[in-house]
Design a protein around this motif. Structure first.
Motif, PDB file in Angstrom:
ATOM      1  N   LEU A  96      32.147  32.737  32.959  1.00  0.00           N
ATOM      2  CA  LEU A  96      33.500  32.314  33.297  1.00  0.00           C
ATOM      3  C   LEU A  96      34.176  31.612  32.128  1.00  0.00           C
ATOM      4  CD1 LEU A  96      32.951  30.904  36.920  1.00  0.00           C
ATOM      5  CD2 LEU A  96      34.052  33.055  36.286  1.00  0.00           C
ATOM      6  N   HIS A  97      33.390  31.019  31.230  1.00  0.00           N
ATOM      7  CA  HIS A  97      33.932  30.313  30.074  1.00  0.00           C
ATOM      8  C   HIS A  97      34.024  31.200  28.833  1.00  0.00           C
ATOM      9  CE1 HIS A  97      33.149  26.744  32.520  1.00  0.00           C
ATOM     10  NE2 HIS A  97      33.924  26.089  31.694  1.00  0.00           N
ATOM     11  N   HIS A  98      33.716  32.488  28.970  1.00  0.00           N
ATOM     12  CA  HIS A  98      33.693  33.403  27.828  1.00  0.00           C
ATOM     13  C   HIS A  98      32.727  32.884  26.766  1.00  0.00           C
ATOM     14  CE1 HIS A  98      37.251  35.246  29.638  1.00  0.00           C
ATOM     15  NE2 HIS A  98      37.758  34.034  29.731  1.00  0.00           N
ATOM     16  N   GLY A  99      31.671  32.214  27.225  1.00  0.00           N
ATOM     17  CA  GLY A  99      30.655  31.680  26.336  1.00  0.00           C
ATOM     18  C   GLY A  99      29.319  32.348  26.593  1.00  0.00           C
ATOM     19  N   LYS A 100      28.235  31.650  26.226  1.00  0.00           N
ATOM     20  CA  LYS A 100      26.908  32.257  26.348  1.00  0.00           C
ATOM     21  C   LYS A 100      25.852  31.172  26.495  1.00  0.00           C
ATOM     22  CE  LYS A 100      23.831  35.575  24.033  1.00  0.00           C
ATOM     23  NZ  LYS A 100      23.601  36.376  22.806  1.00  0.00           N
ATOM     24  N   PHE A 101      24.860  31.447  27.334  1.00  0.00           N
ATOM     25  CA  PHE A 101      23.697  30.573  27.461  1.00  0.00           C
ATOM     26  C   PHE A 101      22.545  31.185  26.685  1.00  0.00           C
ATOM     27  CE2 PHE A 101      19.641  29.633  29.631  1.00  0.00           C
ATOM     28  CZ  PHE A 101      19.590  28.260  29.411  1.00  0.00           C
ATOM     29  N   GLU A 102      21.896  30.361  25.845  1.00  0.00           N
ATOM     30  CA  GLU A 102      20.757  30.829  25.062  1.00  0.00           C
ATOM     31  C   GLU A 102      19.566  29.914  25.312  1.00  0.00           C
ATOM     32  OE1 GLU A 102      23.266  32.635  21.264  1.00  0.00           O
ATOM     33  OE2 GLU A 102      22.174  30.741  21.064  1.00  0.00           O
ATOM     34  N   CYS A 103      18.386  30.503  25.300  1.00  0.00           N
ATOM     35  CA  CYS A 103      17.176  29.731  25.550  1.00  0.00           C
ATOM     36  C   CYS A 103      16.044  30.340  24.732  1.00  0.00           C
ATOM     37  CB  CYS A 103      16.839  29.753  27.042  1.00  0.00           C
ATOM     38  SG  CYS A 103      15.401  28.779  27.481  1.00  0.00           S
ATOM     39  N   ALA A 104      15.315  29.492  23.998  1.00  0.00           N
ATOM     40  CA  ALA A 104      14.215  29.985  23.167  1.00  0.00           C
ATOM     41  C   ALA A 104      13.077  28.974  23.188  1.00  0.00           C
ATOM     42  CB  ALA A 104      14.690  30.220  21.739  1.00  0.00           C
ATOM     43  N   ARG A 105      11.841  29.490  23.093  1.00  0.00           N
ATOM     44  CA  ARG A 105      10.660  28.627  23.076  1.00  0.00           C
ATOM     45  C   ARG A 105       9.842  28.896  21.835  1.00  0.00           C
ATOM     46  NH1 ARG A 105       5.237  28.825  24.464  1.00  0.00           N
ATOM     47  NH2 ARG A 105       5.395  31.025  25.093  1.00  0.00           N
TER      48      ARG A 105
ATOM     49  N   THR B 226       7.925  23.701  22.305  1.00  0.00           N
ATOM     50  CA  THR B 226       9.290  23.219  22.075  1.00  0.00           C
ATOM     51  C   THR B 226      10.303  24.223  22.610  1.00  0.00           C
ATOM     52  OG1 THR B 226       8.598  22.032  20.077  1.00  0.00           O
ATOM     53  CG2 THR B 226      10.958  22.460  20.352  1.00  0.00           C
ATOM     54  N   VAL B 227      11.162  23.764  23.512  1.00  0.00           N
ATOM     55  CA  VAL B 227      12.174  24.629  24.130  1.00  0.00           C
ATOM     56  C   VAL B 227      13.561  24.170  23.697  1.00  0.00           C
ATOM     57  CG1 VAL B 227      13.218  25.384  26.295  1.00  0.00           C
ATOM     58  CG2 VAL B 227      10.737  25.168  26.121  1.00  0.00           C
ATOM     59  N   ALA B 228      14.399  25.125  23.293  1.00  0.00           N
ATOM     60  CA  ALA B 228      15.794  24.839  22.939  1.00  0.00           C
ATOM     61  C   ALA B 228      16.700  25.586  23.904  1.00  0.00           C
ATOM     62  CB  ALA B 228      16.083  25.270  21.504  1.00  0.00           C
ATOM     63  N   MET B 229      17.644  24.853  24.527  1.00  0.00           N
ATOM     64  CA  MET B 229      18.612  25.453  25.436  1.00  0.00           C
ATOM     65  C   MET B 229      20.007  25.176  24.867  1.00  0.00           C
ATOM     66  SD  MET B 229      16.882  23.934  28.930  1.00  0.00           S
ATOM     67  CE  MET B 229      17.582  25.093  30.101  1.00  0.00           C
ATOM     68  N   ARG B 230      20.854  26.205  24.806  1.00  0.00           N
ATOM     69  CA  ARG B 230      22.186  26.047  24.223  1.00  0.00           C
ATOM     70  C   ARG B 230      23.255  26.621  25.148  1.00  0.00           C
ATOM     71  NH1 ARG B 230      19.030  27.685  19.918  1.00  0.00           N
ATOM     72  NH2 ARG B 230      18.785  26.135  18.251  1.00  0.00           N
ATOM     73  N   LEU B 231      24.333  25.856  25.299  1.00  0.00           N
ATOM     74  CA  LEU B 231      25.541  26.325  25.974  1.00  0.00           C
ATOM     75  C   LEU B 231      26.580  26.549  24.885  1.00  0.00           C
ATOM     76  CD1 LEU B 231      25.624  23.700  28.882  1.00  0.00           C
ATOM     77  CD2 LEU B 231      24.667  26.015  28.967  1.00  0.00           C
ATOM     78  N   ARG B 232      26.794  27.804  24.534  1.00  0.00           N
ATOM     79  CA  ARG B 232      27.754  28.144  23.475  1.00  0.00           C
ATOM     80  C   ARG B 232      29.128  28.364  24.099  1.00  0.00           C
ATOM     81  NH1 ARG B 232      25.594  28.777  18.555  1.00  0.00           N
ATOM     82  NH2 ARG B 232      23.364  29.285  18.377  1.00  0.00           N
TER      83      ARG B 232
ATOM     84  N   GLY C  92      13.429  36.017  32.518  1.00  0.00           N
ATOM     85  CA  GLY C  92      14.749  36.109  33.142  1.00  0.00           C
ATOM     86  C   GLY C  92      15.865  36.141  32.121  1.00  0.00           C
ATOM     87  N   GLN C  93      15.729  35.319  31.066  1.00  0.00           N
ATOM     88  CA  GLN C  93      16.727  35.301  30.001  1.00  0.00           C
ATOM     89  C   GLN C  93      16.802  36.655  29.297  1.00  0.00           C
ATOM     90  OE1 GLN C  93      18.908  33.118  29.244  1.00  0.00           O
ATOM     91  NE2 GLN C  93      19.636  33.765  27.233  1.00  0.00           N
ATOM     92  N   ALA C  94      15.650  37.243  29.040  1.00  0.00           N
ATOM     93  CA  ALA C  94      15.621  38.556  28.400  1.00  0.00           C
ATOM     94  C   ALA C  94      16.325  39.592  29.267  1.00  0.00           C
ATOM     95  CB  ALA C  94      14.177  38.985  28.126  1.00  0.00           C
ATOM     96  N   GLY C  95      16.150  39.482  30.588  1.00  0.00           N
ATOM     97  CA  GLY C  95      16.816  40.409  31.498  1.00  0.00           C
ATOM     98  C   GLY C  95      18.324  40.288  31.444  1.00  0.00           C
ATOM     99  N   PHE C  96      18.825  39.039  31.394  1.00  0.00           N
ATOM    100  CA  PHE C  96      20.268  38.841  31.309  1.00  0.00           C
ATOM    101  C   PHE C  96      20.819  39.390  29.996  1.00  0.00           C
ATOM    102  CE2 PHE C  96      19.935  35.884  34.876  1.00  0.00           C
ATOM    103  CZ  PHE C  96      21.150  36.083  35.506  1.00  0.00           C
TER     104      PHE C  96
END
Length: 398
Positions: free
Chosen positions: A254-263, A267-273, A208-212
């Motif tokens: 809406l925040h002009h930011g970005k959500f990132e997710c990697a495995r 180990t999974v890392a989720m980031r709200l930039r 899903g992340q790749a699709g976005f």
């Protein structure tokens, strides 16, 4: 559009009409299941507790409860009721968010917000669930970080990340949380997946992340996205409406930011930039939000622009000025393109601004080029503070 009860504006072919009705039926079934199941869990737990004697005449009901509840301790029944209540709350909140997305009323009111305080507040609210899963939360190199944000919306994005972690993290493992300001504000979570769940994670999140990121994962309808996220609807193995990824991405957009997710393995890392606060537009929003923070009438707010000395690094100079601020609410923002820092202070008397500048110069041991503008003493409208300060600085340069 996939909303229940909606009729297409154009005439569909018979096979498309049947598919459309099937999608609506699946959506209604999914929503009904996600609301009715936890509600029944709550009712069952309350019934067993009532039989225990809390609601029907004291101790004589104890043996009945043991027979009915197979000897389930009252503390376990309370935990069961709480877990189902939280699941019901999550489903209702998600439905309201999806409805707002569908009706184009899902907005964000950006203002200056302190991310570390916001994350800690959300972690406190999740403390019972974290304790139930025997998870350890560790803050790693976190510091006070100001960003442009809608605290309610970003709080919701944090909730969605934590809810995902609670469902998928290995029991007894450590969840690492990092809030940092450089190079731009961000909130990061790192956790370990339960062994054997890597494939489920890839299906639900990585694809899903790749699709976005490729620009093809954002459906025209929020509710259509729910069904897209629920692959094999009738045989799905996980609870929930499956719209977490859609909602997180919308909040970050809406925040002009970005959500990132990697495995990496388990180990999974989720980031709200978050957006950088070093732009002209960001500073205008900061000044306006400060001025109108406590009421609909503007309060006093001051802006000091200080040019970074030639031999100083911007980040180093900002840090030095930040340490000299009187209050934790005073903001010091880097402006890389201008090689300046902006000091923003609310409820600060105009006559005290030169004193703060003198404090900076005494600490540095040399004079600096700076301008000071105050609202309402110098300008009546806080949105004009930035333009006035830029104009005054341009006069100094010339």
């Amino acid at each position: 559009e996939m909303s229940v009860g909606h009729s297409p504006r154009t005439q569909l072919a018979p096979q498309d009409q049947a598919l459309f009705r099937a999608f609506q039926s699946n959506l209604l079934s999914l929503i009904s299941h996600e609301l009715r199941t936890p509600l029944m869990g709550i009712l069952n737990a309350v019934t067993l507790l009532d039989e225990e004697g809390l609601g029907q005449g004291g101790g004589s009901g104890g043996s009945n409860a043991e027979a009915l509840g197979a000897g389930i301790p009252p503390t376990d029944l309370v935990r069961m009721a709480r877990q189902n209540a939280l699941r019901l709350q999550r489903s209702l909140t998600m439905l309201l968010d999806l409805a707002a997305l569908e009706s184009h009323t899902f907005h964000a009111r950006l203002r200056e917000a302190e991310l570390l305080r916001l994350v800690r507040r959300r972690l406190d609210q999740f403390e019972p669930q974290i304790r139930d899963r025997e998870l350890r939360v560790e803050e790693v190199n976190s510091n006070e970080t100001l960003s442009l944000a809608d605290p309610q919306r970003i709080g919701r994005a944090i909730d969605l990340c934590l809810e995902t972690i609670l469902v998928r993290a290995q029991n007894g493992s450590t969840v690492k949380v990092r809030i940092s300001s450089m190079p731009a504000p961000q909130i990061a979570f790192e956790f370990e997946l339960e062994p054997g769940t890597e494939e489920a994670w890839e299906s639900a999140w990585t694809h899903g992340q790749a699709g976005f990121e490729a620009g093809v994962g954002s459906p025209t309808s929020a509710f259509a996205g729910v069904l897209q996220a629920e692959q094999a609807f009738l045989t799905r193995t996980e609870e929930g409406l499956g719209a977490d990824l859609i909602l997180v991405h919308e909040i970050m957009r809406l925040h002009h930011g970005k959500f990132e997710c990697a495995r990496n393995d388990r180990t999974v890392a989720m980031r709200l930039r978050m957006p950088d606060l070093s732009s002209d537009e960001a500073l205008r929003v900061v000044l306006t939000s400060r001025a109108y923070e406590l009421s609909t009438e503007p309060t006093s707010v001051a802006l000091i622009l200080i040019r970074v000395p030639k031999d100083w690094d911007l980040a180093q100079f900002r840090s030095a000025v930040r340490k000299l601020a009187y209050r934790t609410t005073d903001g010091v923002y880097p402006l890389p393109q201008r090689r300046e820092v902006a000091v923003v202070m609310d409820e600060y008397p105009r006559e005290d601004l030169p004193k703060f500048l003198k404090r900076v110069e005494n600490a540095l041991g040399f004079s600096v080029e700076a301008v000071m503008v105050h609202c309402p003493k110098d300008v009546a409208d806080p949105t004009l503070l930035w333009e006035r300060a830029k104009a005054q600085m341009a006069e100094i340069k010339s």
